[in-house]
Design an enzyme around this catalytic site. Structure first.
Site, short mmCIF file in Angstrom:
data_model
loop_
_atom_site.label_atom_id
_atom_site.label_comp_id
_atom_site.label_asym_id
_atom_site.label_seq_id
_atom_site.Cartn_x
_atom_site.Cartn_y
_atom_site.Cartn_z
N ASP A 11 0.87 -1.18 0.00
CA ASP A 11 0.00 0.00 0.00
C ASP A 11 0.90 1.23 0.00
O ASP A 11 2.09 1.13 0.30
CB ASP A 11 -0.89 -0.02 1.25
CG ASP A 11 -1.82 1.18 1.31
OD1 ASP A 11 -2.39 1.54 0.26
OD2 ASP A 11 -1.98 1.78 2.38
N SER A 12 0.34 2.37 -0.32
CA SER A 12 1.12 3.62 -0.26
C SER A 12 1.52 3.95 1.17
O SER A 12 2.48 4.67 1.39
CB SER A 12 0.29 4.77 -0.83
OG SER A 12 -0.88 4.95 -0.07
N TYR A 43 -0.22 8.52 -2.61
CA TYR A 43 -0.22 8.30 -4.06
C TYR A 43 -1.39 9.05 -4.72
O TYR A 43 -1.32 9.39 -5.89
CB TYR A 43 -0.39 6.81 -4.38
CG TYR A 43 0.83 5.94 -4.12
CD1 TYR A 43 1.99 6.45 -3.55
CD2 TYR A 43 0.81 4.59 -4.47
CE1 TYR A 43 3.09 5.63 -3.33
CE2 TYR A 43 1.91 3.77 -4.26
CZ TYR A 43 3.05 4.30 -3.69
OH TYR A 43 4.14 3.49 -3.48
N GLY A 44 -2.46 9.24 -3.97
CA GLY A 44 -3.73 9.67 -4.55
C GLY A 44 -3.73 11.04 -5.20
O GLY A 44 -4.63 11.38 -5.96
N CYS A 74 -3.71 -0.89 -2.21
CA CYS A 74 -3.91 0.54 -2.44
C CYS A 74 -4.89 0.73 -3.60
O CYS A 74 -4.66 0.21 -4.69
CB CYS A 74 -2.57 1.17 -2.77
SG CYS A 74 -2.63 2.88 -3.25
N ASN A 75 -5.95 1.47 -3.36
CA ASN A 75 -6.94 1.70 -4.42
C ASN A 75 -6.35 2.47 -5.60
O ASN A 75 -6.68 2.20 -6.75
CB ASN A 75 -8.13 2.48 -3.87
CG ASN A 75 -9.14 1.59 -3.20
OD1 ASN A 75 -10.04 1.07 -3.83
ND2 ASN A 75 -8.98 1.38 -1.90
N THR A 76 -5.49 3.43 -5.29
CA THR A 76 -4.89 4.23 -6.36
C THR A 76 -4.02 3.35 -7.25
O THR A 76 -4.15 3.36 -8.48
CB THR A 76 -4.06 5.39 -5.77
OG1 THR A 76 -4.91 6.18 -4.92
CG2 THR A 76 -3.48 6.27 -6.84
N GLU A 153 -5.54 10.49 9.33
CA GLU A 153 -4.17 10.39 9.85
C GLU A 153 -3.94 11.37 11.01
O GLU A 153 -3.07 11.16 11.84
CB GLU A 153 -3.16 10.61 8.73
CG GLU A 153 -3.32 9.57 7.63
CD GLU A 153 -2.02 8.98 7.13
OE1 GLU A 153 -1.02 9.70 7.11
OE2 GLU A 153 -2.03 7.79 6.75
N CYS A 185 -11.01 3.64 -0.85
CA CYS A 185 -9.71 4.00 -0.30
C CYS A 185 -9.60 3.25 1.02
O CYS A 185 -10.55 3.27 1.82
CB CYS A 185 -9.61 5.50 -0.07
SG CYS A 185 -8.14 6.02 0.84
N THR A 186 -8.47 2.60 1.24
CA THR A 186 -8.35 1.72 2.41
C THR A 186 -8.41 2.47 3.75
O THR A 186 -8.62 1.86 4.78
CB THR A 186 -7.04 0.91 2.36
OG1 THR A 186 -5.99 1.80 2.00
CG2 THR A 186 -7.15 -0.21 1.35
N HIS A 187 -8.23 3.78 3.71
CA HIS A 187 -8.37 4.54 4.96
C HIS A 187 -9.83 4.69 5.38
O HIS A 187 -10.12 4.82 6.56
CB HIS A 187 -7.81 5.96 4.78
CG HIS A 187 -6.34 6.10 4.99
ND1 HIS A 187 -5.43 5.70 4.05
CD2 HIS A 187 -5.62 6.62 6.02
CE1 HIS A 187 -4.21 5.98 4.49
NE2 HIS A 187 -4.30 6.54 5.68
#
Lengths: 262, 262
Positions: A11-12, A43-44, A74-76, A153, A185-187
Site C-alpha cells: 500500500d502507499s 499516491y492519490g 492501495c486503491n490508487t 491520519e 480507499c483503504t483509509h
C-alpha cells in the site's frame, strides 16, 4: 518462510493494513509480508505515471521475499497499475478495485452506486469501468474526497470537523438516490460510522473482505485457515504516525522495520 | 545561463513558490531554477532521516544546473537538513528558519512568540533554537498544524471549515499572550487572512521576504535588481494540482517541466 511462501501486500502507507487484517482474520495460518511506502505517501494526488513506477518498485521489493502472490491493497495503485503489474510479474497480482466493484453490484437494488476515493482513483474511472463491465445498466456516481486521508491520519475520526467535511463531499451523492457506496480507499473504513451518519440507509462497501475472497479463488482455495503464520511489516519511512495508526487498525502491536525502496 | 549562474530554490512541493516570488519581486534580474519534489511531497509527516536524504538529492539536482547558491524554501528541510547541506555542498545554502526567527524577534514586544508548522518542523525545535540563540528571554510556543497543507491544496482558502480547523489548532496559542506568530510553512501565507481572523492583533511573520534579505547579505549584495532573468520550474511529478496552485501563488503562468530525481 521458504516452506510456506508468504503473501505479499503493498500500500502507499498505512491504510492497506485493513486488508492485511482481513486476510489474517480469515487465513491466520498464512505468512504475510506487508510493505507501506510511507516515504512517498500519498499516491492519490500524484500522476498516473509516477504511481505506476512506485507500484512496480513495491512489487519488486515483495518479490525479493519470494511471495507467492501480490495483493495491491492501495486503491490508487489498483486503479492505474494492476494490468501492468500482472504483465510484469510471474506471480498472480490481485487488486482491491474489482472485488469492491463485484460487492457493490451484488449489494445494489436501486442500481445507483456511489464511489468515493482519492483524486487519482476517481480520475482513473477504474470503479466505473469494472462496475459497468459487470452490469452496464448501473448508474455510477463518483466523488473524490482528498481530505479524508489527512483527517484520518490526524486522528480526527469521530469528530465534528470531519463530519462537516463529509457532509460537504457527500452532498453531491445525497440527491442521486444511491443505495450503495464503495469506500474506494483503504483509509475510509476508519470513518465508516461518520459516513453512515451522512448517508443514512446506504450500504457501505469495504473492499477488504471481498478482496480476501477473490484472492482465495485465484489461489484455488489453497490458503491456510489453521495455525498461526508470521507477519512482517515493512515501511520505507519509519515514523511514529504509522505505528500509532497501525495499532489502531490491527488492534495489536507488530514490529515494524524500515527498508530502502529507492 | 552560464554567464549569469542561477539561484537554485527547492521545496517539497508547491509552497516554496512563495519564496521564489519574493526573490523575483526584489531581484527580477536574476535567473532562477526552482525544484518542487512533488513525487515525494509532503515532507512534514516523514522522519528526519528521510527528509535529510531527500534534501541532499534535491540539492544535487540543483547543483547540476550550476547554481551559485541554494535556497531551501521548505521549512521542514531547513529545520532538519540545513547544517548537513552546508557541509556537503560548495555553494552557500540558505534556509528559511533563521530569517523567520530573526524577523520574529525583531517584531515581538511582549516577548511571547508563537510558531506554527508541520509536525516535522515543530518536532525538530528549529525555530525555538534559532529564536533563543538571538534572545534567550523570549518565550516560544509551538503548535503543529498538519491539516493546513491539505486544506490549502484542496483550495479551501477562504472557507468555513478551514476557519474551524484554524480555531482548533490556534486555541492553544490564544491564551499565551503572543504578539507575533511565525508562519513556519511556505503554504501558510495563503491562509494569512484566516489565521489573522483567529489571532486578531498578532503580527504574522512570513519568512519569504526575510529570506531574500538574508540571501542578499550572504551574496554581499551581488544580486541583480535590473533586467528580466529567466525562471525554470521543475517538479518530480507533473500534475494539475501543482499547476493550479503555482498560478495562484505566482500570479502568472510558467512552463513546468518534469525531471527524475531518483
Amino acid at each position: 518462510m521458504s516452506k510456506n511462501r508468504p503473501i505479499g501486500i503493498f500500500d502507499s502507507g498505512v491504510g492497506g493494513l485493513t486488508v492485511l487484517k482481513a486476510f489474517r482474520d480469515m487465513y491466520p495460518g498464512e505468512n504475510y509480508i506487508y510493505f507501506g511506502d510511507t516515504a512517498r505517501v500519498p499516491y492519490g494526488t500524484k500522476s498516473e505515471r509516477t504511481v505506476i513506477r512506485y507500484s512496480i518498485e513495491n512489487s519488486r521489493l515483495l518479490e525479493r521475499f519470494n511471495v507467492k502472490l501480490i495483493v495491491v491493497a492501495c486503491n490508487t495503485s489498483s486503479s492505474v497499475a494492476l494490468d501492468i503489474l500482472n504483465r510484469e510479474f510471474d506471480v498472480p497480482v490481485v487488486g482491491v478495485v474489482k472485488p469492491g466493484a463485484v460487492a457493490a453490484v451484488k449489494a445494489t437494488r436501486s442500481k445507483n452506486i456511489g464511489i468515493i476515493g482519492t483524486e487519482a482513483t476517481i480520475n482513473s474511472g477504474s470503479y466505473r469501468r469494472e462496475i459497468l463491465s459487470i452490469d452496464p445498466f448501473v448508474n455510477v456516481f463518483e466523488k473524490s474526497c482528498p481530505l479524508f486521508v489527512p483527517l484520518i491520519e490526524e486522528g480526527w475520526i469521530d469528530d465534528s470537523i470531519t463530519f462537516e467535511v463529509a457532509k460537504r463531499y457527500l452532498s453531491y451523492l445525497k440527491d442521486k438516490n444511491i443505495d450503495t457506496l464503495v469506500l474506494g480507499c483503504t483509509h475510509y473504513p476508519l470513518i465508516k460510522d461518520l459516513i453512515q451518519k451522512v448517508l443514512e440507509g446506504v450500504s457501505l462497501v469495504d473492499s477488504a473482505e471481498e478482496t480476501v475472497k477473490m484472492t482465495a479463488k485465484v489461489m484455488n482455495g489453497n490458503l491456510k485457515k489453521d495455525g498461526e503464520g508470521k507477519v512482517k511489516i515493512l515501511v520505507s519511512d519509519l515514523n511514529s504516525r504509522f505505528e500509532k495508526i497501525a495499532e489502531m487498525i490491527m488492534g495489536d502491536t507488530f514490529q515494524i522495520e524500515e527498508i530502502s525502496i529507492e
